[in-house]
Enzyme design. Structure first.
Site, short mmCIF file in Angstrom:
data_model
loop_
_atom_site.label_atom_id
_atom_site.label_comp_id
_atom_site.label_asym_id
_atom_site.label_seq_id
_atom_site.Cartn_x
_atom_site.Cartn_y
_atom_site.Cartn_z
N CYS A 2 65.89 38.04 40.87
CA CYS A 2 65.18 37.83 42.13
C CYS A 2 65.04 39.18 42.83
CB CYS A 2 65.86 36.87 43.09
SG CYS A 2 66.06 35.22 42.45
N ARG A 27 62.25 41.91 38.21
CA ARG A 27 63.50 41.20 38.54
C ARG A 27 63.34 39.69 38.44
NH1 ARG A 27 67.41 44.47 41.29
NH2 ARG A 27 68.41 42.59 42.02
N TRP A 77 63.62 34.37 40.24
CA TRP A 77 64.04 33.99 38.90
C TRP A 77 64.90 32.76 39.12
CZ3 TRP A 77 68.57 33.29 36.05
CH2 TRP A 77 68.42 33.27 34.66
N ASN A 103 68.83 36.34 47.35
CA ASN A 103 69.09 36.68 45.96
C ASN A 103 70.55 36.37 45.69
OD1 ASN A 103 69.26 37.85 43.46
ND2 ASN A 103 69.21 39.97 44.20
N GLY A 104 70.84 35.58 44.65
CA GLY A 104 72.24 35.22 44.35
C GLY A 104 72.37 33.72 44.22
N GLU A 487 70.32 45.49 17.91
CA GLU A 487 69.40 45.88 18.98
C GLU A 487 67.94 45.71 18.54
OE1 GLU A 487 69.60 46.20 22.01
OE2 GLU A 487 67.86 47.37 22.62
N LYS A 491 65.38 43.28 20.49
CA LYS A 491 64.09 43.72 21.02
C LYS A 491 63.00 42.78 20.51
CE LYS A 491 64.89 45.66 23.67
NZ LYS A 491 66.18 45.98 24.09
N GLU A 494 63.27 39.17 22.10
CA GLU A 494 63.04 39.00 23.53
C GLU A 494 61.58 39.19 23.94
OE1 GLU A 494 65.29 41.43 26.33
OE2 GLU A 494 65.15 43.16 25.02
N HIS A 510 77.54 36.11 2.33
CA HIS A 510 78.53 35.09 2.73
C HIS A 510 77.88 33.94 3.50
CE1 HIS A 510 81.85 37.49 1.31
NE2 HIS A 510 81.34 38.55 1.92
N LYS A 609 65.13 41.47 34.72
CA LYS A 609 65.65 42.79 34.37
C LYS A 609 67.15 42.92 34.67
CE LYS A 609 65.21 47.12 33.12
NZ LYS A 609 65.16 47.33 31.66
#
Ligand code: M6R
Length: 614
Positions: A2, A27, A77, A103-104, A487, A491, A494, A510, A609
C-alpha cells in the site's frame, strides 16, 4: 505494501497526489483513491484496479477537484476485503466528515468494529481501515480536536499502521501517525507532503522528516506540530534525502525492470566505490562496527531475509563459510520468527532487505536483537525501519528500484556480501592474500563482463521466444550457483506466471526427474570449476529423459553443443564470483518471456514491492 501520499499547502493537491501515487504504484495496484476538501466538504474519489482508473475519474471532474489545496491519497494492496471500489481507501465515518488512508493491518479490528456497530456506526466496507475512520470520528465528537482524536484512537488500535487523517471541519490540517509501517513528512515552503516512501515526494522536496513509531504530526500549510502518543513535544529531525528524481524515469526503456537490469554494471561500480579501492588495499566498511575481537568471539552467523534477498543471503552463506570458516545459517524470516529463536551475543544476525520495510525480516531481527545478538543490516534503504535496528550497516547503494521484480538490488546485495565476506576474511586472516587479491580483481572487472552479457541480449531474447510457451521450467545448478537457479526461477515465475523451480542438479534424480519429458525445459547453470563435470552429467541424465536442454555457461567446451538445444554464453569468470554474472541472462530471459506473453512486467499480479505485513 500500500502507498500513502498527502499534501497541504497553497498548490492544487490533485496532481501532487496522483503523481505521488504513480510513483508508489509499485507498492500495490489493486485500487486507488484520494480525499480532498472542497468548499468545506470532504470528497472521496476511488476506483478499483489500476491507478489509471482513478485518473480517469478525477480527470472527468478536474476543474472541480483542482480547487482543493489539501488531500490524502492511497494505492492499495488488499489484505482485508476484496480489491473493490468500496474497499478502496480513503475510508470515512457515518457523517462523511473524516477521511482516512492506512497502510498496515489493524489486528483487533473485529472487536473494534463490533463495539462501534453497537454504538451506531454503519460500515460500508470489509476493511480493517474503516474501523479507524469511525473510531477517530467518535474521539473527535468527544474532544473536538483532530490530533487528540487520532491520539486517543491509537491507544485502542493494535497492529501495524501508517495513517493520514483529514476532517472537513478543520480544513487546513492533516494528522498523521505510524506504528511499524513507514511514513515520512516532506517539507516545502509553506507546504508539507506525506508519503509512505520517498518516490512519492522526491520531485517536490529533498527536505524530510521520518516519523517514528507512536509519534503524531499535525500539519497545516505553515506549521508542523510533532508529539508522541503520550503528548510529549518532540524535536523534528530534518534530513536531506539522498535520492535523485531521475531514478523514477524509464529513460527510454519499455519497463523499469529492463532499465534496472541495464543499470547493473554501474550498480556494481557504485557498491565497490570507496569500499574496494585497490587490490592491495583492505576492504573498507565504515558502518560495520564489529572489531577483530568481536569476530574472534563469533561462533555463528544467522542470516534472515525473504524472496530475492533470501537468495542473495544464500550466496552470502556460501562465501562467508568458504572465506572465513564461520558456520552460517540462512532462513526465510517468515519461518525464523515462528520458532524458538536460538541466537545469542556470539551470533551475528544479518538481515537482508531491499526495502528495509519487510515485516517478517524486521520482526526476525528484533527478536534476535532482544537476545543480545549484534544486528547487521544489508539494505538498499539506509533510511528504513530495518536500518534503524542495526548495530552495523551495509548500505547497498542500488538506487531506487521501481520494478516489483528485484534485479539491481539483488546484484547490489550479492556484491555487498562479497565485500563483507572478504572484509571478514581480512579481519580474521582466514584466507591467503593471493586468493583475496584474485577475488578483488574479479569484482573490479565484473561490470565489463555484465556489459558484455547485456550487449548480447538479442540472443537471450531469441531463446526467450523459443521457450515462451513452456508451461513449466526447471533451473538446475550446484554449489554457489544453486541460489542463482532459485533466483532465475523466481524471476520467471513472478513476472510470467510460468511454474518455474530451481533444484540442486544432484537432487534431480531423487524425484523431480519424474517430471521430465519433451515439453519440459531444463536450464543448467554450467560454470567451469569444482562442480562443472557433475552438472554436465546431471544434464545428460535430464537429456536422456527427453527434456529440452538449455545451458547457461562460460564453457568453450565443444562437447556441450550436442547436449543443449540452446546455449546462453557468459564471459569467462571465476566460479566463486560467477553468481553475480550468471543471474543477468536469467533476468533477461524472464523479462523477455514475460514480454512475449504480454504480461504486465513491472506490476505482476498479486505482488507488491515491499511486503509490510507478516
Ligand atoms: O524488500 P525486501 O528485499 O525485504 O523484499 C523481499 C521480497 O519480498 C522480495 O525480494 C520479492 O521476492 C521480490 N518480488 C523479488 O523480485
Amino acid at each position: 505494501m500500500c502507498g500513502i501520499v498527502g499534501y497541504i499547502g497553497s498548490k492544487s493537491a490533485l496532481d501532487i497526489l496522483l503523481d505521488g501515487l504513480t510513483n508508489l504504484e509499485y507498492r500495490g495496484y489493486d485500487s486507488a483513491g484520494i480525499a480532498v476538501n472542497i468548499d468545506g466538504m470532504v470528497e472521496l474519489y476511488k476506483a478499483e484496479g489500476k491507478l489509471q482508473n482513478l485518473k480517469d475519474i478525477t480527470e472527468a471532474n478536474r476543474t472541480h477537484i483542482t480547487k482543493s489545496t489539501i488531500g490524502i491519497g492511497h494505492i492499495r494492496w488488499a489484505t482485508h476485503g476484496a480489491p473493490t471500489t468500496i474497499n478502496a481507501h480513503p475510508h470515512s465515518c457515518n457523517c462523511g466528515k473524516i477521511a482516512v488512508v492506512h497502510n498496515g493491518i489493524i489486528e483487533n479490528y473485529k472487536e473494534l468494529r463490533e463495539n462501534l456497530e453497537k454504538q451506531g456506526c454503519v460500515f460500508r466496507s470489509q476493511t480493517d481501515t474503516e474501523t479507524v475512520a469511525h473510531l477517530v470520528a467518535h474521539k473527535y465528537a468527544q474532544t473536538n480536536d483532530l490530533t487528540e482524536a487520532v491520539r486517543l484512537a491509537t491507544k485502542e488500535i493494535e497492529g501495524a499502521y501508517a495513517l493520514c487523517v483529514i476532517h472537513q471541519d478543520v480544513k487546513d490540517t492533516i494528522v498523521a501517525t505510524r506504528r511499524n509501517a513507514p511514513l515520512l513528512v516532506g517539507i516545502g515552503e509553506g507546504e508539507y507532503y506525506l508519503a509512505s516512501d520517498v518516490p512519492a515526494i522526491i520531485q517536490h522536496t529533498k527536505k524530510a522528516m521520518y516519523i517514528d513509531d507512536n509519534q503524531i504530526v499535525t500539519l497545516t500549510p505553515n506549521s508542523m506540530k510533532y508529539i508522541d502518543t503520550d503528548k510529549n513535544v518532540l524535536e523534528p529531525k530534518i534530513e536531506h534525502l539522498p535520492w535523485e528524481p531521475v531514478a523514477l524515469s524509464k529513460m527510454g526503456y519499455k519497463h523499469f525492470m529492463l532499465k534496472e537490469i541495464h543499470e547493473q554494471p554501474d550498480v556494481v561500480r557504485n557498491v565497490l566505490s570507496g569500499k574496494l579501492k585497490a587490490i592491495d588495499e583492505k576492504i573498507k566498511l565504515d558502518e560495520v562496527t564489529l572489531n577483530a575481537n568481536d569476530f574472534k568471539n563469533l561462533t555463528r552467523i544467522q542470516i534472515v531475509a525473504c524472496g530475492t534477498s533470501l537468495h542473495a543471503a544464500m550466496i552470502g552463506k556460501y562465501i562467508i563459510e568458504d572465506f572465513c570458516g564461520i558456520p552460517v545459517d540462512v532462513e526465510p524470516a517468515s519461518e525464523f520468527i515462528y520458532r524458538r529463536t536460538i541466537t545469542d551475543k556470539n551470533t551475528l544476525v544479518i538481515g537482508v532487505s531491499q526495502s528495509g520495510e519487510t515485516a517478517d525480516t524486521i520482526t526476525a531481527v528484533r527478536q534476535a536483537k532482544a537476545l543480545g545478538s549484534h544486528i547487521l543490516i544489508v539494505t538498499n534503504r539506509p533510511d528504513s525501519t530495518m536500518a534503524r535496528e542495526a548495530n552495523s550497516l551495509v548500505p547497498v547503494n542500488a538506487g531506487i528500484e521501481v520494478s516489483v521484480a528485484a534485479t539491481k538490488s539483488y546484484m547490489a546485495q550479492v556484491i555487498s556480501f562479497y565485500l563483507l565476506a572478504i572484509y571478514m576474511a581480512e579481519v580474521k586472516e582466514s584466507m591467503e592474500l593471493s586468493e583475496l587479491n584474485k577475488l578483488k580483481h574479479e569484482l573490479i572487472v565484473l561490470p565489463q563482463k555484465i556489459e558484455e552479457v547485456l550487449a548480447h541480449k538479442e540472443s537471450i531474447k531469441a531463446c526467450a521466444k523459443r521457450f515462451a510457451n513452456a508451461k513449466d521450467f526447471i533451473f538446475i545448478a550446484r554449489g554457489i550457483n544453486f541460489p542463482t537457479a532459485l533466483e532465475g526461477a523466481l524471476k520467471l515465475k513472478e513476472i510470467s506466471y510460468i511454474n518455474a523451480t530451481g533444484y540442486t542438479a544432484g537432487e534431480l534424480k531423487h524425484g523431480p526427474i519424474a517430471m521430465l519429458d519433451e515439453s519440459m525445459p531444463v536450464l543448467s547453470i554450467l560454470i567451469t570449476g569444482k562442480v562443472y563435470e557433475k552438472i554436465l552429467s546431471n544434464s545428460e541424465e535430464a537429456k536422456a529423459r527427453n527434456a529440452r536442454m538449455i545451458a547457461l555457461t562460460n564453457s568453450t567446451d565443444e562437447k556441450i553443443n550436442d547436449l543443449f538445444e540452446a546455449i546462453i554464453r557468459v564471459p569467462e569468470i571465476d566460479e566463486l564470483v560467477s553468481p553475480a554474472l550468471a543471474i543477468v541472462p536469467l533476468q533477461l530471459l524472464a523479462y523477455y518471456i514475460a514480454e512475449f506473453l504480454g504480461k504486465d512486467v513491472d506490476q505482476p499480479r498479486n505482488l507488491a514491492k515491499s511486503v509490510t505485513v507478516e
